[in-house]
Write a protein that holds these residues in place. Structure first.
Motif, PDB file in Angstrom:
ATOM      1  N   ALA A   4      28.245 -85.156 -84.805  1.00  0.00           N
ATOM      2  CA  ALA A   4      28.237 -84.502 -86.117  1.00  0.00           C
ATOM      3  C   ALA A   4      27.474 -83.185 -86.052  1.00  0.00           C
ATOM      4  N   ALA A   5      26.365 -83.178 -85.331  1.00  0.00           N
ATOM      5  CA  ALA A   5      25.579 -81.950 -85.186  1.00  0.00           C
ATOM      6  C   ALA A   5      26.365 -80.896 -84.418  1.00  0.00           C
ATOM      7  N   GLN A   6      27.061 -81.322 -83.374  1.00  0.00           N
ATOM      8  CA  GLN A   6      27.881 -80.396 -82.591  1.00  0.00           C
ATOM      9  C   GLN A   6      29.015 -79.830 -83.437  1.00  0.00           C
ATOM     10  N   ALA A   7      29.663 -80.692 -84.224  1.00  0.00           N
ATOM     11  CA  ALA A   7      30.748 -80.238 -85.101  1.00  0.00           C
ATOM     12  C   ALA A   7      30.220 -79.240 -86.124  1.00  0.00           C
ATOM     13  N   SER A   8      29.025 -79.496 -86.648  1.00  0.00           N
ATOM     14  CA  SER A   8      28.422 -78.591 -87.616  1.00  0.00           C
ATOM     15  C   SER A   8      28.114 -77.235 -86.977  1.00  0.00           C
ATOM     16  N   GLN A   9      27.593 -77.250 -85.759  1.00  0.00           N
ATOM     17  CA  GLN A   9      27.300 -75.993 -85.058  1.00  0.00           C
ATOM     18  C   GLN A   9      28.584 -75.219 -84.775  1.00  0.00           C
ATOM     19  N   ASN A  10      29.643 -75.934 -84.377  1.00  0.00           N
ATOM     20  CA  ASN A  10      30.931 -75.269 -84.132  1.00  0.00           C
ATOM     21  C   ASN A  10      31.449 -74.625 -85.412  1.00  0.00           C
ATOM     22  N   LEU A  11      31.343 -75.357 -86.511  1.00  0.00           N
ATOM     23  CA  LEU A  11      31.793 -74.838 -87.797  1.00  0.00           C
ATOM     24  C   LEU A  11      30.979 -73.607 -88.200  1.00  0.00           C
ATOM     25  N   ASP A  12      29.673 -73.645 -87.954  1.00  0.00           N
ATOM     26  CA  ASP A  12      28.815 -72.489 -88.240  1.00  0.00           C
ATOM     27  C   ASP A  12      29.276 -71.263 -87.450  1.00  0.00           C
ATOM     28  N   ARG A  13      29.582 -71.443 -86.159  1.00  0.00           N
ATOM     29  CA  ARG A  13      30.035 -70.320 -85.328  1.00  0.00           C
ATOM     30  C   ARG A  13      31.374 -69.770 -85.820  1.00  0.00           C
ATOM     31  N   VAL A  14      32.280 -70.666 -86.205  1.00  0.00           N
ATOM     32  CA  VAL A  14      33.586 -70.218 -86.691  1.00  0.00           C
ATOM     33  C   VAL A  14      33.430 -69.427 -87.984  1.00  0.00           C
ATOM     34  N   PHE A  15      32.642 -69.952 -88.931  1.00  0.00           N
ATOM     35  CA  PHE A  15      32.458 -69.236 -90.196  1.00  0.00           C
ATOM     36  C   PHE A  15      31.742 -67.903 -89.974  1.00  0.00           C
ATOM     37  N   ALA A  16      30.778 -67.863 -89.069  1.00  0.00           N
ATOM     38  CA  ALA A  16      30.094 -66.602 -88.767  1.00  0.00           C
ATOM     39  C   ALA A  16      31.084 -65.588 -88.195  1.00  0.00           C
ATOM     40  N   ALA A  17      31.951 -66.054 -87.312  1.00  0.00           N
ATOM     41  CA  ALA A  17      32.956 -65.149 -86.727  1.00  0.00           C
ATOM     42  C   ALA A  17      33.929 -64.668 -87.791  1.00  0.00           C
ATOM     43  N   LEU A  18      34.335 -65.557 -88.688  1.00  0.00           N
ATOM     44  CA  LEU A  18      35.296 -65.197 -89.731  1.00  0.00           C
ATOM     45  C   LEU A  18      34.693 -64.332 -90.834  1.00  0.00           C
ATOM     46  N   SER A  19      33.379 -64.201 -90.857  1.00  0.00           N
ATOM     47  CA  SER A  19      32.728 -63.437 -91.928  1.00  0.00           C
ATOM     48  C   SER A  19      32.964 -61.932 -91.809  1.00  0.00           C
ATOM     49  N   ASP A  20      33.425 -61.480 -90.671  1.00  0.00           N
ATOM     50  CA  ASP A  20      33.623 -60.049 -90.461  1.00  0.00           C
ATOM     51  C   ASP A  20      35.097 -59.670 -90.642  1.00  0.00           C
ATOM     52  N   PRO A  21      35.395 -58.664 -91.464  1.00  0.00           N
ATOM     53  CA  PRO A  21      36.794 -58.291 -91.708  1.00  0.00           C
ATOM     54  C   PRO A  21      37.525 -57.794 -90.457  1.00  0.00           C
ATOM     55  N   THR A  22      36.812 -57.141 -89.549  1.00  0.00           N
ATOM     56  CA  THR A  22      37.453 -56.678 -88.313  1.00  0.00           C
ATOM     57  C   THR A  22      37.909 -57.861 -87.484  1.00  0.00           C
ATOM     58  N   ARG A  23      37.054 -58.875 -87.384  1.00  0.00           N
ATOM     59  CA  ARG A  23      37.429 -60.062 -86.600  1.00  0.00           C
ATOM     60  C   ARG A  23      38.582 -60.811 -87.262  1.00  0.00           C
ATOM     61  N   ARG A  24      38.595 -60.861 -88.600  1.00  0.00           N
ATOM     62  CA  ARG A  24      39.734 -61.505 -89.285  1.00  0.00           C
ATOM     63  C   ARG A  24      41.018 -60.726 -89.011  1.00  0.00           C
ATOM     64  N   ALA A  25      40.937 -59.400 -88.984  1.00  0.00           N
ATOM     65  CA  ALA A  25      42.113 -58.577 -88.695  1.00  0.00           C
ATOM     66  C   ALA A  25      42.587 -58.804 -87.259  1.00  0.00           C
ATOM     67  N   ILE A  26      41.664 -58.942 -86.342  1.00  0.00           N
ATOM     68  CA  ILE A  26      42.027 -59.230 -84.949  1.00  0.00           C
ATOM     69  C   ILE A  26      42.737 -60.577 -84.864  1.00  0.00           C
ATOM     70  N   LEU A  27      42.226 -61.578 -85.562  1.00  0.00           N
ATOM     71  CA  LEU A  27      42.881 -62.894 -85.563  1.00  0.00           C
ATOM     72  C   LEU A  27      44.273 -62.814 -86.184  1.00  0.00           C
ATOM     73  N   ALA A  28      44.410 -62.038 -87.249  1.00  0.00           N
ATOM     74  CA  ALA A  28      45.729 -61.874 -87.884  1.00  0.00           C
ATOM     75  C   ALA A  28      46.711 -61.261 -86.892  1.00  0.00           C
TER      76      ALA A  28
END
Length: 119
Positions: A4-28
């Protein structure tokens, strides 16, 4: 508990990465298919090292992978990382869906009941 702790840390990293509009544009862009760093950098007015830093964050969050094809190192979207976000959102999706269903039933009852007029 460690999972559960590992899943939470993974989720934190994903949300941190998605918080930037440039990174969201790259993913798009990567949702349309693999691309090189130069192709990913083209729409942005930033240096290649800056784009590479964004890619490093996305890679650290597990959102992209890089492969080797001769001298090219194309990036591609890694959809499994978004599965954790979807699972996390499912709880809230059920909540909102239930709330909207209750509101719809309430509005239907209001429509069906006789209207009172104050004169």
């Amino acid at each position: 508990m460690a999972l559960a702790a590992q899943a939470s840390q993974n989720l934190d990293r994903v949300f941190a990465a998605l918080s930037d509009p440039t990174r969201r544009a790259i993913l798009a862009r990567l949702a349309r298919g693999p691309a090189t760093v130069n192709e990913l950098a083209a729409p942005f007015s930033m240096s290649l090292p800056a784009v590479s830093r964004h890619l490093k964050v996305l890679r650290g969050a597990g959102l992209i992978t890089r492969s080797r094809d001769a001298q090219w190192r194309p990036c591609q979207l890694e959809p499994r990382a978004l599965q954790g976000v979807d699972e996390w959102l499912a709880t809230y999706r059920r909540f909102w869906s239930g709330s909207f269903d209750r509101m719809e039933a309430y509005l239907a009852r209001l429509k069906a009941s006789p209207q009172e007029t104050n004169e």
